[in-house]
Scaffold this motif. Structure first.
Motif, mmCIF file in Angstrom:
data_model
loop_
_atom_site.group_PDB
_atom_site.id
_atom_site.type_symbol
_atom_site.label_atom_id
_atom_site.label_comp_id
_atom_site.label_asym_id
_atom_site.label_seq_id
_atom_site.Cartn_x
_atom_site.Cartn_y
_atom_site.Cartn_z
ATOM 1 N N LYS A 275 0.832 -1.207 0.000
ATOM 2 C CA LYS A 275 0.000 0.000 0.000
ATOM 3 C C LYS A 275 0.864 1.255 0.000
ATOM 4 O O LYS A 275 0.565 2.234 -0.688
ATOM 5 C CB LYS A 275 -0.935 -0.012 1.204
ATOM 6 N N ASP A 276 1.937 1.243 0.783
ATOM 7 C CA ASP A 276 2.826 2.409 0.823
ATOM 8 C C ASP A 276 3.557 2.594 -0.495
ATOM 9 O O ASP A 276 3.840 3.731 -0.906
ATOM 10 C CB ASP A 276 3.840 2.248 1.956
ATOM 11 N N LEU A 277 3.853 1.494 -1.166
ATOM 12 C CA LEU A 277 4.609 1.566 -2.412
ATOM 13 C C LEU A 277 3.755 1.980 -3.606
ATOM 14 O O LEU A 277 4.275 2.092 -4.717
ATOM 15 C CB LEU A 277 5.270 0.213 -2.702
ATOM 16 N N LYS A 278 2.467 2.202 -3.391
ATOM 17 C CA LYS A 278 1.652 2.712 -4.495
ATOM 18 C C LYS A 278 2.174 4.062 -4.956
ATOM 19 O O LYS A 278 2.001 4.445 -6.107
ATOM 20 C CB LYS A 278 0.185 2.810 -4.062
ATOM 21 N N GLN A 279 2.766 4.797 -4.036
ATOM 22 C CA GLN A 279 3.529 5.987 -4.423
ATOM 23 C C GLN A 279 4.967 5.513 -4.577
ATOM 24 O O GLN A 279 5.604 5.144 -3.593
ATOM 25 C CB GLN A 279 3.439 7.081 -3.366
ATOM 26 N N PRO A 280 5.496 5.443 -5.802
ATOM 27 C CA PRO A 280 6.800 4.810 -6.051
ATOM 28 C C PRO A 280 7.923 5.385 -5.198
ATOM 29 O O PRO A 280 7.934 6.557 -4.848
ATOM 30 C CB PRO A 280 7.038 5.091 -7.536
ATOM 31 N N GLY A 281 8.876 4.513 -4.889
ATOM 32 C CA GLY A 281 10.047 4.910 -4.116
ATOM 33 C C GLY A 281 10.244 4.003 -2.921
ATOM 34 O O GLY A 281 9.387 3.956 -2.030
ATOM 35 N N LEU A 282 11.356 3.274 -2.884
ATOM 36 C CA LEU A 282 11.627 2.359 -1.784
ATOM 37 C C LEU A 282 12.110 3.117 -0.558
ATOM 38 O O LEU A 282 12.781 4.144 -0.657
ATOM 39 C CB LEU A 282 12.700 1.335 -2.180
ATOM 40 N N ARG A 283 11.766 2.603 0.619
ATOM 41 C CA ARG A 283 12.283 3.109 1.881
ATOM 42 C C ARG A 283 12.864 1.933 2.646
ATOM 43 O O ARG A 283 12.361 0.811 2.556
ATOM 44 C CB ARG A 283 11.185 3.809 2.695
ATOM 45 N N ILE A 284 13.915 2.193 3.403
ATOM 46 C CA ILE A 284 14.645 1.128 4.081
ATOM 47 C C ILE A 284 14.610 1.325 5.591
ATOM 48 O O ILE A 284 15.162 2.308 6.111
ATOM 49 C CB ILE A 284 16.114 1.083 3.618
ATOM 50 N N PRO A 285 13.948 0.431 6.325
ATOM 51 C CA PRO A 285 14.001 0.513 7.794
ATOM 52 C C PRO A 285 15.387 0.131 8.300
ATOM 53 O O PRO A 285 15.872 -0.972 8.036
ATOM 54 C CB PRO A 285 12.942 -0.501 8.240
ATOM 55 N N LEU A 286 16.032 1.046 9.017
ATOM 56 C CA LEU A 286 17.388 0.827 9.521
ATOM 57 C C LEU A 286 17.328 0.492 11.005
ATOM 58 O O LEU A 286 17.117 1.378 11.845
ATOM 59 C CB LEU A 286 18.249 2.077 9.300
ATOM 60 N N THR A 287 17.483 -0.771 11.335
ATOM 61 C CA THR A 287 17.435 -1.159 12.729
ATOM 62 C C THR A 287 18.622 -0.596 13.506
ATOM 63 O O THR A 287 19.713 -0.427 12.958
ATOM 64 C CB THR A 287 17.418 -2.695 12.861
#
Length: 478
Positions: A281-293
């Motif tokens: 659902k979040d990726l419907k707006q293109p562009g990857l995001r990376i959770p950094l633990t």
């Protein structure tokens, strides 16, 4: 629908509201529309800043993760050859095409074979008589036009054509429309590239791919994308991550993160189907995001797993470590991997050149023309990169008839592209077996990646707010 009330001015951004129709058939969508009111509670507010897209605010979780392009200092397009004949799955085809071009004496036919880039109906930047001043780093450059060149073809270089599809390219600046010189200048035996969709949403499979080879513009899945190199120089001394990002990540983890660590971490987090599904659902707006633990144990686990992912995606060219079960050379499944038996040898005679590929799930057999490969799992056969089936797509560039439909009013490609081997090559079989082993091992790692991602997003992460406060990343859009 747009509405403007009296008394509003151009200095105040409009309020934007959004709602989605159900993911169903046309009848259900019309029914939902009929019951829609401007005053019901199914509308959500969109961001109010001037350049925000007409889409809902992203979830707080998603917005808190830095965007992939914020983590890297540089990202750009892959190589755009502009003509298909300079790329082939084997070097002998390229050699034959070059010789055929040189042998043509009719100027008009020779120009047609070269297939110049046109602007307004006339040859554009790269054409038969063009003298290119600078060549590609690491390759011979002839300071004369192709029309006047009687010398040998530049030695072909292995090329990241598509995800898990290694082909060859003629590394000649005169033949490539947009070579992206930066990629050639920073290429090295240690360089690694991640490719990911930029203006499109990944629909299935891993959200990014990795290669040790200079990648094509369409490397990810044949539809554009961006390239994220690990190193900013050919000596692999300067990393390509945003200045300060590694220090900001190292501080809460309690140890110094290396550029290779962070690259491997990104691969572990995003290069698998669960990432694409979890954030659909979040990726419907293109562009990857990376959770950094910021959990040291989780980060270390991701790095170990990510190094294996990179090793597999690069066909064993990067992050080889025999002690960790990653020997140099083409990766192999530990047992029951794909194999070509004596009876299944793919014929190498012209009259039996394979045209079709199919799969039998009952026998776990991949049929290639009159030959076959055993021990192929259904998951290997159906493995996809955002809707593109890897094995079928790979085979389409090596079958007997490789003609592709011309889309729209585009010119047909150069006839040079029809020059290919008269029969199936043994190297095709070897590479297909390599790909199947790699896909099999990747599929086996997917549950570990899914569980790891679940634990990462459930715990503390390095947020965009923290990185913005530290001056590491620019203002983050809502």
């Amino acid at each position: 629908m747009a509405a403007r009330r009296p008394g509003t001015g151009e200095s105040t951004p409009a309020r934007v509201h959004f709602r989605s129709l159900p993911e169903a058939g046309r009848a259900e969508k019309f029914e939902a529309l009929a019951g829609t009111s401007l005053h019901d509670d199914s509308w959500t507010d969109c961001p109010s800043d001037w350049r925000a897209p007409f889409l809902p605010r992203r979830s707080a979780e998603w917005a808190g993760y830095p965007a992939l392009d914020q983590l890297f200092d540089y990202d750009g397009s892959g190589v755009m050859p502009g003509r298909t004949w300079v790329i082939a799955p084997d070097t002998q085809s390229l050699e034959a095409r070059w010789k055929r071009l040189q042998a043509e004496t009719d100027p008009n036919k020779k120009e047609m074979l070269f297939h110049p880039h046109l602007r307004g109906g006339k040859p554009g930047d790269k054409h038969l008589n063009k003298v290119v001043k600078e060549g590609l780093t690491g390759h011979r450059h002839a300071a004369l036009s192709v029309a006047n060149d009687k010398g040998p073809m530049n030695v072909p270089q292995r090329y990241g054509f598509r995800s898990f599809d290694r082909q060859w390219i003629i590394p000649d600046a005169r033949l490539i429309n947009q070579a992206n010189p930066n990629l050639w200048a920073t290429n090295s035996p240690r360089q690694i590239y991640a490719t990911a969709p930029h203006d499109r949403t990944p629909t299935g499979g891993p959200a990014l791919a990795i290669t040790s080879l200079i990648p094509d513009l369409h490397h990810y899945n044949g539809r554009g994308g961006r390239v994220f190199p690990l190193w900013a120089d050919s000596e692999s001394k300067t990393h390509n991550f945003a200045p300060g990002i590694i220090a900001e990540l190292s501080a809460p983890l309690g140890f110094e993160v290396t550029p290779e660590d962070l690259f491997a971490y990104i691969a572990a987090v995003a290069a698998h189907p669960d990432y694409t599904a979890r954030f659909a659902k979040d990726l419907k707006q293109p562009g990857l995001r990376i959770p950094l633990t910021v959990d040291a144990d989780l980060f270390a686990q991701a790095v170990r797993l990510g190094r294996e992912i990179v090793w597999l995606h690069t066909f064993g060219d990067r992050f080889a470590d025999p002690a960790a079960g990653r020997p140099a050379g083409a990766p192999r499944m530990p047992e029951y991997g794909p194999v070509v038996s004596k009876d299944g040898t793919i014929p190498d005679s012209p009259e039996r050149f394979p045209q079709d590929i199919s799969y039998n799930g009952d026998t776990r057999r991949l049929h290639v023309g009159d030959g076959y490969i055993d021990n192929v799992s259904p998951a290997m056969w159906t493995y996809e990169i955002s809707g593109v089936p890897v094995i079928q797509h790979w085979f389409s560039y090596r079958r007997r008839d490789r003609e592709r439909p011309v889309i729209g009013d585009r010119r047909p490609p150069s006839p040079l592209g029809r020059i290919q081997p008269e029969a199936w090559l043994a190297e095709y079989t070897s590479e297909l077996v390599n790909v199947l082993h790699i896909l099999g091992r990747l599929v086996a790692l997917e549950p570990q990646q899914a569980e790891l991602l679940k634990r990462i997003v459930s715990g503390p992460t390095l947020t965009t707010d923290r990185l913005r406060e530290a001056g590491v990343i620019a203002e983050v859009p809502s």
